[in-house]
Design a protein around this motif. Structure first.
Motif, PDB file in Angstrom:
ATOM      1  N   ASN A 127       0.855  -1.188   0.000  1.00 20.55           N
ATOM      2  CA  ASN A 127       0.000   0.000   0.000  1.00 20.55           C
ATOM      3  C   ASN A 127       0.892   1.240   0.000  1.00 20.55           C
ATOM      4  O   ASN A 127       1.540   1.548   0.992  1.00 20.55           O
ATOM      5  N   LYS A 128       0.913   1.932  -1.124  1.00 23.54           N
ATOM      6  CA  LYS A 128       1.716   3.141  -1.254  1.00 23.54           C
ATOM      7  C   LYS A 128       0.798   4.328  -1.471  1.00 23.54           C
ATOM      8  O   LYS A 128       0.248   4.518  -2.553  1.00 23.54           O
ATOM      9  N   GLU A 129       0.579   5.077  -0.386  1.00 27.55           N
ATOM     10  CA  GLU A 129      -0.243   6.285  -0.421  1.00 27.55           C
ATOM     11  C   GLU A 129      -1.629   6.001  -0.990  1.00 27.55           C
ATOM     12  O   GLU A 129      -2.155   6.717  -1.841  1.00 27.55           O
ATOM     13  N   PHE A 180      -2.405   0.199  -4.187  1.00 26.76           N
ATOM     14  CA  PHE A 180      -1.685  -1.064  -4.034  1.00 26.76           C
ATOM     15  C   PHE A 180      -0.780  -1.298  -5.240  1.00 26.76           C
ATOM     16  O   PHE A 180      -1.215  -1.176  -6.390  1.00 26.76           O
ATOM     17  N   VAL A 181       0.483  -1.624  -4.947  1.00 30.64           N
ATOM     18  CA  VAL A 181       1.495  -1.839  -5.974  1.00 30.64           C
ATOM     19  C   VAL A 181       2.034  -3.257  -5.838  1.00 30.64           C
ATOM     20  O   VAL A 181       2.360  -3.707  -4.733  1.00 30.64           O
ATOM     21  N   ASP A 182       2.123  -3.979  -6.938  1.00 31.85           N
ATOM     22  CA  ASP A 182       2.641  -5.346  -6.946  1.00 31.85           C
ATOM     23  C   ASP A 182       4.158  -5.312  -6.777  1.00 31.85           C
ATOM     24  O   ASP A 182       4.890  -4.833  -7.635  1.00 31.85           O
ATOM     25  N   VAL A 183       4.619  -5.835  -5.607  1.00 28.95           N
ATOM     26  CA  VAL A 183       6.070  -5.870  -5.332  1.00 28.95           C
ATOM     27  C   VAL A 183       6.528  -7.320  -5.153  1.00 28.95           C
ATOM     28  O   VAL A 183       7.515  -7.576  -4.469  1.00 28.95           O
TER      29      VAL A 183
END
Length: 566
Positions: free
Chosen positions: A66-68, A71-74
């Motif tokens: 969760n970036k700000e 949701f970003v796939d890492v």
């Protein structure tokens, strides 16, 4: 070896047959709204053709950061293992290095469990996969599905409670290597509005880092827990600058300047203010008076030491009980000090000239006034003024057949009814206090099919509808709750054999939710069902009624073999 393949596979079930040339054919037939599960392993299979697209259970796990608010796939960046058929996950700092780790439950093989994966956070934006962690029943029964990471022995090291598909439970004690430090924060109810801990945010600040967690569950999939003792790994940090707890209604609690490797309880905060209550105090020689110290905040730890400067005038116990022994006009200074932060307050006590202190009024109180036959409780009496010269009371029950009261104010409820208990001053019976009680009969919880005899003696015809009349009682102080049933549930069940259901026909009465007792009627249809004597061997119908009480227990009644006739 079974040969051939049946011409008719319309019946529900699993079919497996050898069709020659080292080839086998299998089929699963399930027609209808019912549940079952089956597992098997095939070995020595070189090639398989299916009439459907098989589900690939060996799919990639995905980690979303969760970036700000996005949701970003890492997954790749954090080195999440490829495939593995994972099902459940729990999270925590297993080595107290200040980094959040993951413990991933793998479904494994049908015939045995495989090692679950521990993903240790390196602190450099990636996980290292570990299987030699000891927290797996390698080769054991069942499948890895769920668990919770929590510190069950409160030694500062996260332990693991794991569950298996077949009902096995495993508790693994964490025995770490290294000297990393930790903090435990026990989050209770908020001090003013008594809001529970769910969702509370806990922040810990050390000289080098800030850690944030929320109270909730550490694991998912078949496992939800309220972990209100929140664990933090602190790495090499031994000092804590600040611990801040914020409940979801906005109330807060704070600790400052603390040592690591301890548990901190929001019901035992450090006092920020202390004041001795001496309002209206005019002690006489011979008086015994309980002094109190008001602490702020509301949930400050009640840990105060007391001291008298002149014990020959008045001495005071560790709990603040003042015993006045001096002469009129003599004085002493009483000091109250918090044991942790050494905050203190003083009050000067001067012995008064003797004066009479008659009892003026009595106020009675009890933990509860709605009782159940068989209950026992002790009543409390509050006097005005405090510590009168004669505080002896005579206790009287208006209806001893309903409830009795002894000379010490202990009440014993006997049977249903209403009763008034009165305490009269021994020195002046006109001064009295009263309290009313209502006693209920001790009814055991039950549910009952009221027309049971009719349903047994006058069987229902297949294809007809019929009514089920039910009465119930959730028990004193309890109500009927939703739970799994959703209300009061009446269900006609068709079993393949005992107790493997093929079909359920359910009627749920939600109108009786949160009631103590009452009646309900359900109408069930048998349309499409055959008479009992036409069922295949071993199959039968069953009629059941059930509800769950707010005490957590489920109550049932029914006809184990419910007969339908032609």
């Amino acid at each position: 070896m079974a040969q051939g393949w049946p011409d008719d596979i319309s019946a529900n079930g699993v079919y497996l047959g050898h069709i020659g040339n080292n080839k086998w054919r299998g089929a699963l037939v399930r027609n209808g709204d019912f549940f079952w599960s089956y597992f098997f392993t095939l070995s020595g299979v070189e090639e398989a053709e299916t009439l459907f697209e098989p589900e690939n259970r060996n799919i990639q796990d995905v980690l979303l950061e969760n970036k700000e608010g996005q949701f970003v796939d890492v997954t790749s960046q954090w080195n999440i293992p490829l495939g593995g058929n994972a099902l459940g996950v729990t999270t925590g700092d297993f080595n107290n290095d200040g980094q959040q780790d993951l413990f991933v439950y793998r479904w494994g093989l049908v015939e045995k469990r495989i090692s679950d994966l521990m993903l240790l956070n390196t602190g450099n934006g990636a996980f290292e996969t570990v299987t030699m962690h000891g927290a797996s029943d390698l080769g054991g029964p069942g499948f890895g599905v769920m668990g919770q990471a929590f510190d069950f022995d409160l030694d500062g090291n996260l332990d693991i409670l794991s569950g298996s598909e077949y009902g096995q439970w495993y508790l693994y004690n964490n025995q770490p290597i290294g000297d990393n430090h930790y903090a435990l924060v026990n989050v209770g109810y908020s001090p003013q509005d008594n809001v529970d801990a769910i969702g509370a945010q806990v922040t810990i600040e050390t000289p080098s880092a800030t850690y944030v967690k929320r109270v909730g569950s550490a694991g998912e999939v078949f496992s939800q827990s309220l972990l209100n003792i929140v664990h933090f790994g602190l790495g090499s940090e031994q000092k804590i600058k600040r611990i801040h707890v914020r409940w979801r209604n906005g109330e807060t609690a704070t600790f400052v300047d603390k040592q690591a490797d301890n548990m901190f309880d929001t019901d035992k905060l450090d006092a920020t203010a202390l004041a001795i209550n001496t309002q209206g105090l005019a002690p006489r020689s011979g008086d015994e008076i309980q002094l109190t110290a008001a602490l702020a905040p509301l949930n400050a730890q009640q840990d105060v030491s007391w001291q008298s400067s002149h014990p020959s005038v008045a001495n005071i116990s560790k709990t603040g009980l003042l015993q006045v022994v001096g002469k009129a006009g003599e004085s002493t200074t009483i000091t109250a000090t918090t044991n942790k932060r050494k905050m203190s307050d003083t009050a000067q006590i001067t012995v008064s000239q003797w004066y009479e202190k008659p009892l003026e009024s009595i106020q009675l109180s009890a933990a509860r006034t709605n009782l159940i036959a068989g209950d026992e409780l002790t009543l409390s009496a509050t006097f005005t003024p405090e510590n009168p010269d004669n505080d002896q009371l005579k206790w009287v029950s208006s209806a001893p057949q309903i409830a009795t009261v002894d000379t010490k104010g202990s009440l014993h409820a006997l049977t249903a009814g209403s009763v008034t208990v009165t305490a009269k001053a021994e020195a002046n019976p006109s001064i009295q206090g009263s309290i009313d009680f209502h006693v209920q009969a001790d009814v055991k919880p039950f549910i009952k099919i009221d027309n049971l005899a009719q349903l047994i003696n006058q069987p229902v015809h297949a294809g007809d509808t019929f009514k089920v009349h039910v009465s119930y009682h959730a028990g004193p102080r309890h109500t009927l709750i939703a739970a799994d049933e959703g209300g009061l549930r009446v269900w006609l069940r068709h079993f393949k054999y005992r107790w493997f259901p093929i079909e359920d026909r359910i009627e749920t009465d939600k109108s009786v939710l949160y009631t103590v007792s009452g009646n309900s009627t359900a109408t069930l249809s048998t349309q499409g069902l055959v008479p009992s004597d036409e069922l295949p061997e071993g199959q039968f119908y069953s009629l059941e009624v059930s509800f769950t009480s707010s005490n957590g227990k489920t109550f049932e009644d029914g006809i184990e073999e419910f007969i339908l006739v032609e």
